[in-house]
Scaffold this motif. Structure first.
Motif, mmCIF file in Angstrom:
data_model
loop_
_atom_site.group_PDB
_atom_site.id
_atom_site.type_symbol
_atom_site.label_atom_id
_atom_site.label_comp_id
_atom_site.label_asym_id
_atom_site.label_seq_id
_atom_site.Cartn_x
_atom_site.Cartn_y
_atom_site.Cartn_z
ATOM 1 N N ASN A 155 0.788 -1.227 0.000
ATOM 2 C CA ASN A 155 0.000 0.000 0.000
ATOM 3 C C ASN A 155 0.822 1.280 0.000
ATOM 4 O OD1 ASN A 155 0.991 0.078 2.510
ATOM 5 N ND2 ASN A 155 -0.927 -0.456 3.520
ATOM 6 N N GLU A 163 -0.632 4.514 -0.810
ATOM 7 C CA GLU A 163 -1.289 4.661 -2.117
ATOM 8 C C GLU A 163 -2.591 5.445 -2.024
ATOM 9 O OE1 GLU A 163 -1.770 1.659 -5.410
ATOM 10 O OE2 GLU A 163 0.129 0.911 -4.574
ATOM 11 N N THR A 164 -3.340 5.256 -0.928
ATOM 12 C CA THR A 164 -4.610 5.984 -0.796
ATOM 13 C C THR A 164 -4.324 7.480 -0.653
ATOM 14 O OG1 THR A 164 -4.449 5.353 1.512
ATOM 15 C CG2 THR A 164 -6.057 4.163 0.180
ATOM 16 N N ASP A 165 -3.286 7.830 0.120
ATOM 17 C CA ASP A 165 -2.942 9.246 0.296
ATOM 18 C C ASP A 165 -2.456 9.844 -1.019
ATOM 19 O OD1 ASP A 165 -1.554 8.732 3.640
ATOM 20 O OD2 ASP A 165 -3.594 9.152 2.975
ATOM 21 N N LYS A 215 -3.318 8.928 -4.012
ATOM 22 C CA LYS A 215 -4.449 9.119 -4.928
ATOM 23 C C LYS A 215 -5.303 10.316 -4.522
ATOM 24 C CE LYS A 215 -4.211 4.540 -6.656
ATOM 25 N NZ LYS A 215 -4.757 3.223 -6.936
ATOM 26 N N LYS A 216 -5.484 10.511 -3.210
ATOM 27 C CA LYS A 216 -6.230 11.705 -2.756
ATOM 28 C C LYS A 216 -5.450 12.946 -3.211
ATOM 29 C CE LYS A 216 -8.286 10.294 1.655
ATOM 30 N NZ LYS A 216 -7.207 9.930 2.626
#
Ligand SMILES: Nc1ncnc2c1ncn2[C@@H]1O[C@H](COP(=O)(O)OP(=O)(O)OP(=O)(O)O)[C@@H](O)[C@H]1O
Ligand SMILES: Nc1ncnc2c1ncn2[C@@H]1O[C@H](COP(=O)(O)OP(=O)(O)OP(=O)(O)O)[C@@H](O)[C@H]1O
Lengths: 232, 232
Positions: free
Chosen positions: B146, B222-224, B226-227
């Motif tokens: 991640n 990865e989530t950060d 993409k945000k």
């Protein structure tokens, strides 16, 4: 929400369509070879069998409503790949990513309307060469001609200390991005070099202490990284 | 100093051999196809034409004195690729990097002695899918399940400010590793997306101001990432 289409289900295109589908993107997979369309149909929302150089087939597939089309036809059908790219441009597809086999092919694709070009074999050839060329590093990802991300074993002399004590950035010019630390309670025969045996700690702070077997993930000038790799 | 050999001069292998030679590594390029050996011979130290499944030919080429052999034979000759890998292991080559066409093929290669396996089309398929799936993202290199290194266009709202003012790390959880900035005096028709048009600034400090068209190179979950990629 964005819609994607992949034309050409060779090993590259198949993987693109599969990844997009697995990550819940609306994906249409297309190939002139019925077996490949059949094979992918259980894994994607929509799979169609037709020749992408056939304008009316493209129109029936409503390709003009798709946001991003990846033309993944390979080097056995270069003319189909170029013609398909030109047709996608004519249909007004907003983003066309086309696969090139050579630099000349890449230039032609840009001329006929590809927004981006990708040459998988060439790019992986470079990455593979870069990785094998640097000893002592378990990974080297170049960022530019002379800067890279690298993974290196933490030297013996760093164990028990932290980034702050060691003044890593000011002394060595290296930015520590994270640490790969062995998981707790691993079985003895586990492969310590396998990334699966480790947790990646992105939020490793300057006060956290390095442990035996830690691997750092760092960014720096390649020369600085190589000097750093030789610290005992 | 290390010696390298590349067996199989398809587009992937040819690029591996070329890159190693251009970076001054002693490289032996091998293929059963005389035209390819001819083509690469002006660019590498040593190029030989023979069938790598022929044990005595491998012995004559002194493959046992080579440190790293990349078996780049592709999916049109899977059995040659497997047999060659097994022979290299028998000859005691210390590091064998073999090309796989499928996951099953990769497992077989490890069994017969490959130290590392690479599947260029599959890896580039994933990277290409990730890139098209995340708007504003021009590159994504996974570090773990991640966390990733990513390259993103600097948002409009960041221009004229710096990392310190924007409190990027504390607000977005992102570590800025460097900036790719357009070179001075570029011709109008230059491709802004080409890395060659940019300088990579590794030592970009928290006080340096972001400029129009800058691309950040960052590390984060990865989530950060993409945000962060969706900031205007
Ligand atoms: N006009 C066309 N319309 C639709 N699909 C096509 C067309 N031409 C070729 N293809 C498909 O594109 C796919 C990939 O092309 P090709 O066989 O040239 O590449 P490859 O080098 O084998 O691919 P890979 O390296 O990704 O495995 C094939 O499955 C082929 O059927
Ligand atoms: N036994 C062998 N000895 C030496 N070279 C070989 C042997 N078998 C295959 N090759 C060579 O390996 C090269 C690459 O193999 P192949 O044609 O299967 O892959 P490809 O998919 O076309 O490659 P790429 O995708 O890299 O362009 C070819 O140039 C072929 O001549």
């Amino acid at each position: 929400s964005k819609q994607f289409a992949v034309i050409g289900l060779g090993r590259f295109g198949f993987e693109v369509a599969l990844w997009l589908s697995q990550h819940h993107f609306q994906t249409l997979a297309i190939d002139v070879n019925r077996n490949l369309v059949q094979e992918i149909s259980k894994d994607v929302d929509n799979a169609m069998c037709f020749d992408s150089t056939n304008e009316s087939a493209l129109r029936d597939a409503r390709i003009d409503e798709i946001d991003t089309v990846i033309c993944a036809i390979g080097d056995h059908h270069v003319q189909n790949n170029i013609l398909t790219t030109a047709l996608l441009k004519q249909f007004g597809v907003p983003r066309i990513v086309a696969r090139a086999s050579t630099d000349l092919h890449a230039r032609i694709l840009k001329i006929v309307g590809a927004n981006e070009v990708v040459n998988p074999e060439k790019e992986m050839g470079m990455r593979t060469a870069q990785k094998v060329a640097t000893p002592g590093l378990t990974e080297l990802i170049p960022l530019s001609d002379n800067a890279a991300i690298a993974e290196l074993k933490v030297p013996e002399s760093f164990i028990g200390k932290n980034i702050y004590d060691l003044r890593i950035r000011s002394r060595y010019g290296i930015n520590v991005i994270g640490i790969r630390r062995l998981k707790e309670n691993l079985a003895d025969e586990i492969d310590k070099d396998d990334k699966e045996s480790r947790n990646f700690i992105l939020s490793f702070s300057p006060e956290d202490i390095f442990e035996k077997d830690d691997v750092f993930v760092v960014a720096g000038k390649e020369t600085d990284v190589k000097k750093f790799a030789s610290i005992k």
